[in-house]
Design a protein around this motif. Structure first.
Motif, PDB file in Angstrom:
ATOM      1  N   SER A  88       0.808  -1.216   0.000  1.00 24.11           N
ATOM      2  CA  SER A  88       0.000   0.000   0.000  1.00 24.11           C
ATOM      3  C   SER A  88       0.843   1.269   0.000  1.00 24.11           C
ATOM      4  O   SER A  88       0.326   2.362  -0.130  1.00 24.11           O
ATOM      5  N   ARG A  91       3.719   4.106  -4.862  1.00 22.60           N
ATOM      6  CA  ARG A  91       3.132   5.280  -5.469  1.00 22.60           C
ATOM      7  C   ARG A  91       3.043   5.090  -6.954  1.00 22.60           C
ATOM      8  O   ARG A  91       3.819   4.382  -7.537  1.00 22.60           O
ATOM      9  N   TYR A 126      -4.365   2.854  -3.674  1.00 19.49           N
ATOM     10  CA  TYR A 126      -4.123   3.088  -2.246  1.00 19.49           C
ATOM     11  C   TYR A 126      -4.007   4.590  -2.009  1.00 19.49           C
ATOM     12  O   TYR A 126      -3.634   5.342  -2.919  1.00 19.49           O
ATOM     13  N   LEU A 165      -7.219   9.033   5.962  1.00 22.74           N
ATOM     14  CA  LEU A 165      -7.582   7.813   5.239  1.00 22.74           C
ATOM     15  C   LEU A 165      -6.759   6.649   5.799  1.00 22.74           C
ATOM     16  O   LEU A 165      -5.672   6.857   6.322  1.00 22.74           O
ATOM     17  N   ALA A 224      -1.831   6.378  -0.757  1.00 24.41           N
ATOM     18  CA  ALA A 224      -0.524   6.952  -1.072  1.00 24.41           C
ATOM     19  C   ALA A 224      -0.395   7.312  -2.540  1.00 24.41           C
ATOM     20  O   ALA A 224       0.486   8.075  -2.924  1.00 24.41           O
ATOM     21  N   GLN A 225      -1.299   6.734  -3.380  1.00 27.74           N
ATOM     22  CA  GLN A 225      -1.201   6.989  -4.824  1.00 27.74           C
ATOM     23  C   GLN A 225      -2.058   8.168  -5.259  1.00 27.74           C
ATOM     24  O   GLN A 225      -2.165   8.461  -6.445  1.00 27.74           O
ATOM     25  N   ASN A 258      -4.341   4.044   5.456  1.00 27.97           N
ATOM     26  CA  ASN A 258      -3.305   3.917   4.438  1.00 27.97           C
ATOM     27  C   ASN A 258      -3.084   2.494   3.961  1.00 27.97           C
ATOM     28  O   ASN A 258      -2.529   2.265   2.901  1.00 27.97           O
ATOM     29  N   HIS A 259      -3.476   1.512   4.782  1.00 28.96           N
ATOM     30  CA  HIS A 259      -3.206   0.121   4.406  1.00 28.96           C
ATOM     31  C   HIS A 259      -4.352  -0.447   3.562  1.00 28.96           C
ATOM     32  O   HIS A 259      -4.304  -1.595   3.167  1.00 28.96           O
TER      33      HIS A 259
END
Lengths: 739, 241
Positions: A736, A739, B133, B88, B135-136, B90-91
């Protein structure tokens, strides 16, 4: 002063009587032959006391009367001061004395003692809040005793007393034990030293105010005293004592007066009795680990044969040699067979069977050594096995008149083979060890070592049992006799001690071929690989179980500790977890392991003890790792979860912990790697893991390089595999973050 | 919908909220403005008890939030919150972020939750990011997901705690657009913000807080065009240049 005067007086009286006996032989009046005047001092419950009718009563009275009945004489009891009893025997006004009287060398000079009828211990009676813990703590204190008793001797400073040495120690001598206790209650004395049985009565009668401390060093035997040389009466008393012991009268009296606890117990169960026998399998050919990793050797075979002959089952426990005697005392072992020499020191704490083997100490030296006798070892470096006779012989000290040079360096090894390895490597100049292992060592190091017998140090090996366990001792001696008679014993000697079954090692001129032969010898011919595989299994098994336990414990502890962060103050769970972590991290793992095995598990279930011990240890470290991992998760995550209607617990479970795990994995992996390697100390509790297996191969082959390097490589491979697995897990969890 | 009576909050000796009274009606969009440290965020966080009020009473949808006998978790299911830093999970993927709470709390089946989540993601314009996710995502996208996540609970009201303060300026617009649409649809909203434009255009009512008090309240016109209190005037003078 008083004591000495009394002693001199008693001696004079005894002399007078002997002289008198010369002039008036057989002076006893014939008509009194059937009435025996027995003196006592009825101030020593439960052995003797005044009953409600004002007559002397108690265990001793009952015993002497029962003896009289058995032997057909009448007993007339005369009550008098304790210190007059011996003198009255000498003057002839008493024929015998039964008064809880301890057999001492001093007394034996003036009277003759019967067989002992009771084994007693001295006790220290003190107020419940006193911090006195042993006889030595009484130095400089005020001690109450009953005049002329063993307690008196033990408490009085003097030449013979090496426990109470402070001349300022005040001994108050009371006529009666009860007076001493009254004085104790009134604060007149700090402690009372008295026999265990009256002490127990006193403590029970002053409920809550007094307590007692047993003095293990002062076990004593009570016997009936008769006038010096009165063998006729002595014979009658001994035979009567034997009769009442045999017909059960004696045991009934013990039960009636003393209350069962006599040290002589007979657990008569229907099943075959299991005898827990301790050994230290580091002393070939008497005891060693065989290819299956089980204790084997001459001693094991002997004790099993004895068990078969005497009808008991034998369960062998392998432990450190110096723990053996202590384990007998704590009751976790019933007997010890470990090439143990009979010494006066050991005889104070254990009882020995008949000797089953006579051994001579030997000095093992290099072929070119000039050492010829034990005396030549003065100032040298000597290797010994810790706690053995060789250790005693080599260590300079007061009792040692051969090795006197204080510069003599004694290196104590856990195993005889380690000492020989050190000798080969030049770490020590000589090894002092029993003859039989010495012969093995020399034979296995062909041409490099030689041995010198030390004829001054012949010693007897015997089986040790708990002090006073006469029942087991009897069975063992009986069984030993049986197997000696039926030839089993000789067969075992031939098989284990004289027979040579060692595998020969091939050699070659070609160094590379030689190396291969060596590898084959170490790992194949002597089944080293099997031992190592088994050890590896044990190492991995213990590591996995302990690791799982550690992670579970760590999780629980971390959550307990985190309750503090949530509530913003210390909570009961957080305090408990804090103390746990503090204590576990503050003590060495080896010590924890030893406590778990020896104290908590009483030297049984070593593997379970090891798993628990390592799990508990690991839990403390894991807890801190996990706690740090949880704290590293942003507080917003908790708020996000809570704002969606999740409880604290649900948020932890669904949101915080999955993210924390990711933070924790590297540290957790580190901890697991440490754990795998830390298990190498399980050898301390006689588990054969990978390290110990390597150790055994060294013992058996006298090769150090190959087995130890192999062990190191295997550990390295295990850790490497573990690292790879962790890397994969970590990569999965980091998905997760991409990026 | 939300009634606040005599709300007080102290951190040790520091009084952050002093005797707050206010009443937020169903369908109303109330914007709270005021200088830093005036107690706006604390006020908002007291409403769903993320911050424990020192005294006073808060009633949401007829139930007392401050009364210990009510299950606060049940109340929070219907009173969502959107945070400055999105928070949010994150996992989890965007989709899982939206479905976790409704499914685990057994409010919907997994299929229902996923269907609803897709609707909401479409509504905030992020349907194609369902399997990404956090992070994206960009900041603005994250906050839109966060709003969708709060909507996934089918709340009766949503609390916004400075939803645009952590965003790059070019992303503020997309988030405010989503919020405007929500207000237009009649969602009850309490918004703490520094976006005066949003307050003026969207708010039904504006509260101006300073030093732990509600100094002045009224329609955007009253507050922005004709402020009565000196504190309000000087604050607006400083921010509306």
């Amino acid at each position: 002063m008083k004591k000495r005067t009394a002693r001199v007086l008693a001696m004079c009286l005894a002399c007078l009587v002997v002289l008198g006996g010369m002039f008036f032989p057989v002076s006893k009046p014939a008509e009194a032959a059937d009435v025996i005047a027995v003196g006592t001092n009825a101030e020593f419950p439960p052995f003797e006391y005044m009953n409600n009718d004002g007559e002397p009563d108690g265990f001793d009275m009952a015993v002497i009367k029962a003896i009289g009945e058995a032997e057909g004489f009448e007993v007339k009891i005369v009550n008098m001061e304790f210190k007059s009893l011996v003198a009255s025997l000498a003057t002839g006004s008493l024929d015998a004395v039964i008064a809880g009287m301890t057999v001492t060398p001093d007394r034996q000079q003036s009277v003759d003692f019967s067989d002992s009828y009771y084994t007693a211990k001295q006790c220290i009676v003190i107020p419940a809040d006193s911090d006195i813990k042993s006889l030595a703590d009484l130095n400089g204190k005020k001690i109450g005793v009953q005049e002329g008793t063993t307690g008196d001797l033990l408490s009085t400073p003097g030449e013979d007393n090496d426990v109470i040495t402070d001349p300022k120690t005040q001994v108050q001598r009371f006529k009666k034990g009860t007076d001493a206790v009254v004085s104790l209650n009134n604060g007149g004395v700090d402690a009372v030293v008295i026999d265990k049985n009256p002490a127990e009565t006193f403590v029970a009668n002053n409920n809550g105010k007094l307590k007692l401390v047993e003095d293990e060093t002062s076990t004593e035997e009570y016997a009936i005293a008769v006038g010096k040389g009165n063998t006729e009466l002595l014979g009658k008393i001994n035979s009567g004592l034997k009769k009442i012991r045999e017909n059960g009268t004696f045991d009934k009296l013990v039960a009636e007066y003393i209350g069962g606890d006599t040290g002589a117990k007979a657990p008569e169960t229907g099943e075959k009795q299991v005898v827990h026998v301790g050994t230290n399998a580091e002393f070939p050919p008497f005891e060693y680990m065989n290819d299956n990793g089980e204790p084997d050797g001459f001693d094991m075979a002997v004790i099993k044969a004895i068990g078969e002959a005497s009808g008991f089952e034998v369960e062998i426990t392998n432990m450190e040699f110096k723990s053996l005697v202590a384990s007998l005392a704590t009751g976790s072992l019933d007997a010890v067979i470990a090439g143990m020499t009979v010494t006066p020191d050991r005889q104070q704490t254990v009882d020995f069977s008949d000797s089953y083997y006579t051994a001579t100490q030997c000095i093992v030296v290099k072929n070119d050594s000039t050492i010829k006798s034990l005396a030549d070892l003065n100032g040298k470096k000597i290797g010994v096995q810790e706690g053995t006779t060789g250790d005693l012989l080599s260590t300079p000290g007061e009792d040692n008149d051969v090795i006197t040079d204080p510069k003599t360096e004694v290196q104590r090894f856990k195993k005889g083979t380690d000492a020989v390895v050190a000798l080969n490597n030049g770490g020590v100049d000589a090894v002092v060890i029993d003859k039989n292992p010495a012969e093995n060592f020399v034979a296995n190091n062909k041409g490099k070592l030689k041995m010198i017998e030390d004829d001054t140090s012949t010693e007897e090996y015997a089986i040790a049992v708990r002090k006073g366990d006469t029942e087991l001792l009897g069975k063992i001696n009986e069984g030993l006799q049986t197997i000696r008679d039926n030839g089993t014993f000789d067969k075992l000697v031939a098989q284990y001690i004289e027979g040579k079954t060692e595998t020969e090692k091939q050699t070659s001129e070609n160094p590379f071929k030689n190396f291969l032969y060596n590898v084959k010898y170490v790992f194949v011919d002597t089944n080293g690989y099997q031992l190592m595989l088994k050890g590896l299994g044990v190492t991995i098994g213990i590591s996995i179980c302990a690791g799982i336990l550690g992670i579970i414990l760590g999780f629980i502890l971390a959550l307990m500790k985190l309750s503090e962060t949530r509530r913003k103050r210390k909570t009961i769970p957080s305090r408990i977890a804090g103390v746990y972590i503090d204590v576990i991290r503050g003590t060495p793992a080896v010590v924890q392991l030893l406590i778990m095995f020896m104290v908590i598990f009483r030297s049984r279930y070593a593997v379970i003890a090891a798993i628990l011990s390592f799990g508990i240890n690991s839990g403390a470290y894991v807890a801190e790792n996990i706690r740090a991992g949880i704290l590293a998760v942003d507080v917003g995550q908790m708020e996000g979860g809570r704002s969606l209607g999740f409880t604290y617990g649900e948020t932890m479970r669904y949101i915080i912990l999955p993210q924390a795990i990711k933070n924790v994995i590297p540290a957790l992996g580190n901890e697991m790697i440490t754990l795998v390697k830390e298990t190498s100390i399980v050898g301390y509790v006689a588990i054969i893991d990978l390290t110990k297996a390597g150790d055994f191969i060294v013992s058996r082959t006298y090769q150090t390089f190959l087995p130890l390097i192999a062990v190191a490589i295997i550990y390295y491979i295990v850790v490497k595999i573990l690292t790879k697995i962790l890397a994969v897990v970590e990569r999965r969890l980091r998905q997760s973050d991409n990026r | 919908m939300i009634i606040v009576k005599d709300l007080e909050k102290r951190f040790g000796d520091l009084e952050v909220l002093k005797k707050i009274d206010c009443h937020i009606k169903p369908g109303e969009c109330v914007v709270v403005i005021g200088p830093s440290g005036s107690g706006k965020s604390t006020f908002l966080r007291c409403l769903n008890r993320l911050e424990e009020p020192t005294s006073g009473e808060i009633i949401f949808d007829g139930k007392s939030v401050t009364d210990r006998s009510h299950d606060i978790n049940k109340i929070r299911q219907k009173l969502s919150m959107v945070f400055q830093h999105f928070n949010l999970f994150n996992h989890l993927t965007v989709m899982q972020n939206l479905t976790l709470a409704p499914v685990k709390q057994k409010l919907m089946t997994e299929q229902e939750a996923e269907k609803r989540a897709m609707e909401l993601l479409t509504r905030v314009g992020l349907a194609e990011k369902a399997n990404s996710y956090p992070a994206q995502l960009s900041g603005g996208q994250k906050q839109r997901v966060a709003i969708a996540r709060s909507l996934a609970m089918n709340p009766k009201a949503i609390l916004f705690d400075e939803p645009t303060s952590a965003l790059d300026p070019e992303m503020v617009g997309e988030v405010l657009d989503v919020m405007k649409a929500l207000a237009k649809d009649g969602m009850t909203m309490v918004v703490v913000t520094h976006e005066m434009g949003f307050a003026r255009d969207v708010a039904d009512r504006v509260l101006f807080m300073s030093d732990g008090y509600i100094v002045e309240e009224g329609t955007p016109e009253q507050i922005f065009e004709n402020p009565q209190q000196e504190r309000t005037k000087s604050f607006l003078g400083a921010v509306m240049r």
